[in-house]
Design an enzyme around this catalytic site. Structure first.
Site, PDB file in Angstrom:
ATOM      1  N   GLU A  30       0.843  -1.195   0.000  1.00 23.69           N
ATOM      2  CA  GLU A  30       0.000   0.000   0.000  1.00 23.69           C
ATOM      3  C   GLU A  30       0.884   1.254   0.000  1.00 23.69           C
ATOM      4  O   GLU A  30       2.031   1.234   0.473  1.00 23.69           O
ATOM      5  CB  GLU A  30      -0.868  -0.017   1.271  1.00 23.69           C
ATOM      6  CG  GLU A  30      -1.771   1.196   1.405  1.00 23.69           C
ATOM      7  CD  GLU A  30      -2.865   1.032   2.465  1.00 23.69           C
ATOM      8  OE1 GLU A  30      -2.816   0.064   3.248  1.00 23.69           O
ATOM      9  OE2 GLU A  30      -3.771   1.887   2.492  1.00 23.69           O
ATOM     10  N   ASN A 178     -12.391  -1.099  -0.680  1.00 17.36           N
ATOM     11  CA  ASN A 178     -11.652  -1.721   0.431  1.00 17.36           C
ATOM     12  C   ASN A 178     -12.291  -1.303   1.745  1.00 17.36           C
ATOM     13  O   ASN A 178     -12.587  -0.111   1.943  1.00 17.36           O
ATOM     14  CB  ASN A 178     -10.198  -1.235   0.417  1.00 17.36           C
ATOM     15  CG  ASN A 178      -9.444  -1.639   1.679  1.00 17.36           C
ATOM     16  OD1 ASN A 178      -9.063  -2.799   1.831  1.00 17.36           O
ATOM     17  ND2 ASN A 178      -9.247  -0.686   2.589  1.00 17.36           N
ATOM     18  N   GLU A 179     -12.519  -2.241   2.620  1.00 17.42           N
ATOM     19  CA  GLU A 179     -13.102  -1.937   3.941  1.00 17.42           C
ATOM     20  C   GLU A 179     -14.224  -0.902   3.787  1.00 17.42           C
ATOM     21  O   GLU A 179     -14.205   0.171   4.417  1.00 17.42           O
ATOM     22  CB  GLU A 179     -12.026  -1.507   4.945  1.00 17.42           C
ATOM     23  CG  GLU A 179     -11.023  -2.625   5.188  1.00 17.42           C
ATOM     24  CD  GLU A 179     -10.117  -2.473   6.398  1.00 17.42           C
ATOM     25  OE1 GLU A 179     -10.078  -1.402   7.034  1.00 17.42           O
ATOM     26  OE2 GLU A 179      -9.434  -3.473   6.733  1.00 17.42           O
ATOM     27  N   TYR A 247      -6.678  -9.004  11.388  1.00 15.30           N
ATOM     28  CA  TYR A 247      -5.331  -8.799  11.931  1.00 15.30           C
ATOM     29  C   TYR A 247      -5.231  -9.393  13.332  1.00 15.30           C
ATOM     30  O   TYR A 247      -6.227  -9.416  14.072  1.00 15.30           O
ATOM     31  CB  TYR A 247      -5.021  -7.299  12.009  1.00 15.30           C
ATOM     32  CG  TYR A 247      -4.754  -6.675  10.657  1.00 15.30           C
ATOM     33  CD1 TYR A 247      -3.490  -6.752  10.086  1.00 15.30           C
ATOM     34  CD2 TYR A 247      -5.753  -6.017   9.952  1.00 15.30           C
ATOM     35  CE1 TYR A 247      -3.229  -6.174   8.844  1.00 15.30           C
ATOM     36  CE2 TYR A 247      -5.499  -5.442   8.705  1.00 15.30           C
ATOM     37  CZ  TYR A 247      -4.220  -5.527   8.166  1.00 15.30           C
ATOM     38  OH  TYR A 247      -3.968  -4.963   6.938  1.00 15.30           O
ATOM     39  N   GLU A 302      -6.182  -9.165   3.655  1.00 12.33           N
ATOM     40  CA  GLU A 302      -5.309  -8.493   4.624  1.00 12.33           C
ATOM     41  C   GLU A 302      -5.251  -9.348   5.879  1.00 12.33           C
ATOM     42  O   GLU A 302      -6.296  -9.624   6.481  1.00 12.33           O
ATOM     43  CB  GLU A 302      -5.826  -7.086   4.972  1.00 12.33           C
ATOM     44  CG  GLU A 302      -5.631  -6.091   3.848  1.00 12.33           C
ATOM     45  CD  GLU A 302      -5.988  -4.661   4.220  1.00 12.33           C
ATOM     46  OE1 GLU A 302      -5.876  -4.294   5.410  1.00 12.33           O
ATOM     47  OE2 GLU A 302      -6.394  -3.924   3.308  1.00 12.33           O
ATOM     48  N   GLN A 351       2.135  -6.083   5.493  1.00  9.97           N
ATOM     49  CA  GLN A 351       2.340  -5.720   4.115  1.00  9.97           C
ATOM     50  C   GLN A 351       3.766  -6.071   3.707  1.00  9.97           C
ATOM     51  O   GLN A 351       4.589  -6.363   4.565  1.00  9.97           O
ATOM     52  CB  GLN A 351       2.091  -4.227   3.937  1.00  9.97           C
ATOM     53  CG  GLN A 351       0.643  -3.818   4.231  1.00  9.97           C
ATOM     54  CD  GLN A 351       0.313  -2.407   3.762  1.00  9.97           C
ATOM     55  OE1 GLN A 351       1.101  -1.772   3.075  1.00  9.97           O
ATOM     56  NE2 GLN A 351      -0.860  -1.906   4.146  1.00  9.97           N
TER      57      GLN A 351
HETATM   58  O1  AHR Z   1      -2.923  -2.561   6.188  1.00 13.54           O
HETATM   59  C1  AHR Z   1      -3.176  -1.362   6.842  1.00 13.54           C
HETATM   60  C2  AHR Z   1      -4.634  -0.975   6.787  1.00 13.54           C
HETATM   61  O2  AHR Z   1      -5.395  -1.918   7.473  1.00 13.54           O
HETATM   62  C3  AHR Z   1      -5.264  -0.947   5.425  1.00 13.54           C
HETATM   63  O3  AHR Z   1      -5.042   0.250   4.766  1.00 13.54           O
HETATM   64  C4  AHR Z   1      -6.722  -1.116   5.725  1.00 13.54           C
HETATM   65  O4  AHR Z   1      -7.407  -1.769   4.690  1.00 13.54           O
HETATM   66  C5  AHR Z   1      -6.728  -1.903   7.025  1.00 13.54           C
HETATM   67  O5  AHR Z   1      -7.525  -1.318   7.980  1.00 13.54           O
END
Ligand code: AHR
Length: 495
Positions: A30, A178-179, A247, A302, A351
């Site tokens: 990103e 995205n999101e 995450y 992600e 990432q």
């Molecule tokens: O990966 C960092 C961020 O995490 C991304 O920009 C977003 O999609 C997520 O909240």
């Protein structure tokens, strides 16, 4: 080593078992902190750091060794602010963009569509473009598809040729926002499902033979309502995949340090990482209900560990170190994806460079491979291999968490690979793998661990955590016995 003390794992070969899509081993880059600028991309004019069209040669070489199957770009949250037309054509004419989500830095748009797609070609990776729905338009997205994919005469294809690229790149993977439940527009699931239908309608048809794969912005963690709504409200012929985000974060308001964490934080990180198993299982249950034929794939585009950023690193938005804890997270989560290969067809580690659970860290001319890089390298043997289902009998527990994680596969050359993770920070783990149906004569392996959970590769000591040969696996009468050291990851190979 007696069978009673060992955890017994049955590994079998089943004719109908799925192929583990190589795309599970995908990456994500990103416009964030030093991922693209000052990381991957140092600029075409840079005479100090060797580069190809501005992308660092040392990174290209390291990524090639990983066989990276796909790369997602330009975001993340950044994607829903990005206007791709600002990143093509003569660089001196490009407008700037303020990266409002990540540090408020002003970017010059010098890294754009051509740079990204040419890099993917160089790496042999499929590009995955994440398109702007939050602040973009349908026209902007379909122009991007036409620009990258159309080989006939059209305004965008002609513009691409003017900008120096004759052949279309044939981009298959397209994210539609995205999101969208958060930074991508704070939409409700119902509203996004309608918007999605509109965007998806106009996307195919520019690419001749190239199949356009439309990926809906999916749920966060356990938001099952989101998945249910998409599966119910979007016709399945408009949607090739739904992309979950998850995450391993212990607490969004206090994520804890990336290196100097204590036992309690380690435990909480693993507790969060292992939730991937539950989330994937339940999202798949919903998808199975609405789509029993499995037309729509589940992506996890992600994932990774997320800690507090290292405060002393300049421009280091979301820059964190990478330790044996990250090895434990990557190993267990990838085992989950492998074991759910029937429906999980892609995943993207967040990432790639200098951000979150990165595989590469840079500091000016220096570049290092993180412990997570080595996990991706060790696990690449599973790419496109056939899953060998594994069943753990009476797993050992580490404070209520399953301590052993396993996945196994047979590759196209007939070799088997078994990846094993012992997350217990202190106790070695005797294991017996029953592979009696697999006709294996020799076994060897590699182990990735270090004395302390907090150990990492630094610019001064870049080889502190690297894979070593593992000689402790004994094969006898169709059974492999081994002791997996505390907090370690092993990949065995048999033939
Ligand atoms: O990966 C960092 C961020 O995490 C991304 O920009 C977003 O999609 C997520 O909240």
């Amino acid at each position: 080593l007696s069978a009673q003390q060992s955890i017994v794992v049955q590994i079998t070969e089943e004719s109908g078992s799925p192929q583990i899509s190589k795309h599970i081993y995908g990456h994500f880059a990103e416009h964030l902190g030093r991922c693209i600028y000052e990381g991957l991309y140092v600029g075409e004019e840079n005479k100090i750091i060797p580069n190809t069209d501005g992308v660092r040669n040392d990174i290209i070489e390291a990524l090639k060794e990983l066989n990276i199957p796909n790369l997602r770009w330009p975001g993340g949250c950044f994607a829903d602010t990005y206007h791709w037309k600002d990143g093509v054509g003569p660089k001196e004419d490009r407008p700037t963009i303020v990266n409002r989500w990540w540090g408020g830095t002003t970017e010059d748009n010098s890294f754009g569509t051509h740079n990204f797609l040419n890099l993917c070609e160089e790496l042999g990776a499929e590009p995955y473009l994440s398109a702007n729905v939050g602040s973009g338009t349908v026209q902007e997205l379909i122009d991007w598809v036409q620009y990258t994919n159309h080989d006939g005469i059209s305004p965008m294809a002609d513009w691409r040729r003017e900008n120096g690229r004759e052949e279309p790149w044939k981009v298959k993977y397209w994210g539609v926002g995205n999101e969208t439940w958060g930074c991508g527009g704070n939409m409700t699931a119902e509203y996004y499902a309608d918007i999605y239908r509109q965007y998806a309608t106009f996307m195919p048809g520019w690419s001749g033979e190239t199949e356009v794969y439309r990926i809906a912005s999916g749920a966060s963690e356990d938001d099952y309502h989101w998945t249910e709504t998409l599966m119910k409200n979007v016709p399945h012929e408009l949607m090739e995949a739904v992309a979950l985000h998850d995450y391993a974060v212990i607490d969004w308001s206090n994520k804890g340090p990336s290196v100097n964490f204590d036992d309690e934080i380690y435990f909480k990180s693993m507790e969060q990482a292992l939730k991937m198993e539950e989330y994937v299982t339940k999202h798949i249950e919903i998808m199975d209900k609405y789509d029993p034929e499995g037309k729509v794939d589940l992506f996890v585009d992600e994932w990774g560990g997320w800690y507090d950023a290292e405060p002393e690193v300049k421009n280091g938005v979301l820059y964190q170190q990478n330790t044996i804890r990250d090895v434990m997270i990557a190993g267990t989560v990838l085992n989950t994806f492998n074991n759910h290969a029937r429906r999980v067809k892609m995943a993207n580690l967040a990432q790639m460079v200098n951000v979150l659970q990165a595989v590469i860290l840079t500091d000016e001319e220096k570049m290092i491979k993180t412990p997570t890089y080595h996990v991706m390298h060790m696990y690449k043997v599973h790419q496109d291999a056939q899953l060998l289902p594994s069943k753990i009998d009476k797993n050992k527990m580490f404070r209520g968490l399953p301590a052993l994680s396993v996945s196994a596969s047979r590759d196209q050359a007939g070799k088997i690979h078994i990846s094993l993770v012992n997350i217990d920070p202190e106790n070695n783990m005797p294991v017996e793998l029953d592979i009696s149906g697999l006709d294996i004569k020799n076994i060897n392996g590699q182990v990735l661990t270090s004395d302390r959970l907090q150990d990492y590769n630094s610019f001064d000591d870049p080889e502190k955590v690297t894979p070593k040969e593992f000689k402790g696996a004994k094969l006898k009468k169709g059974k492999i016995s081994l002791v997996i050291p505390a907090h370690s990851l092993i990949v065995l190979q048999g033939k």
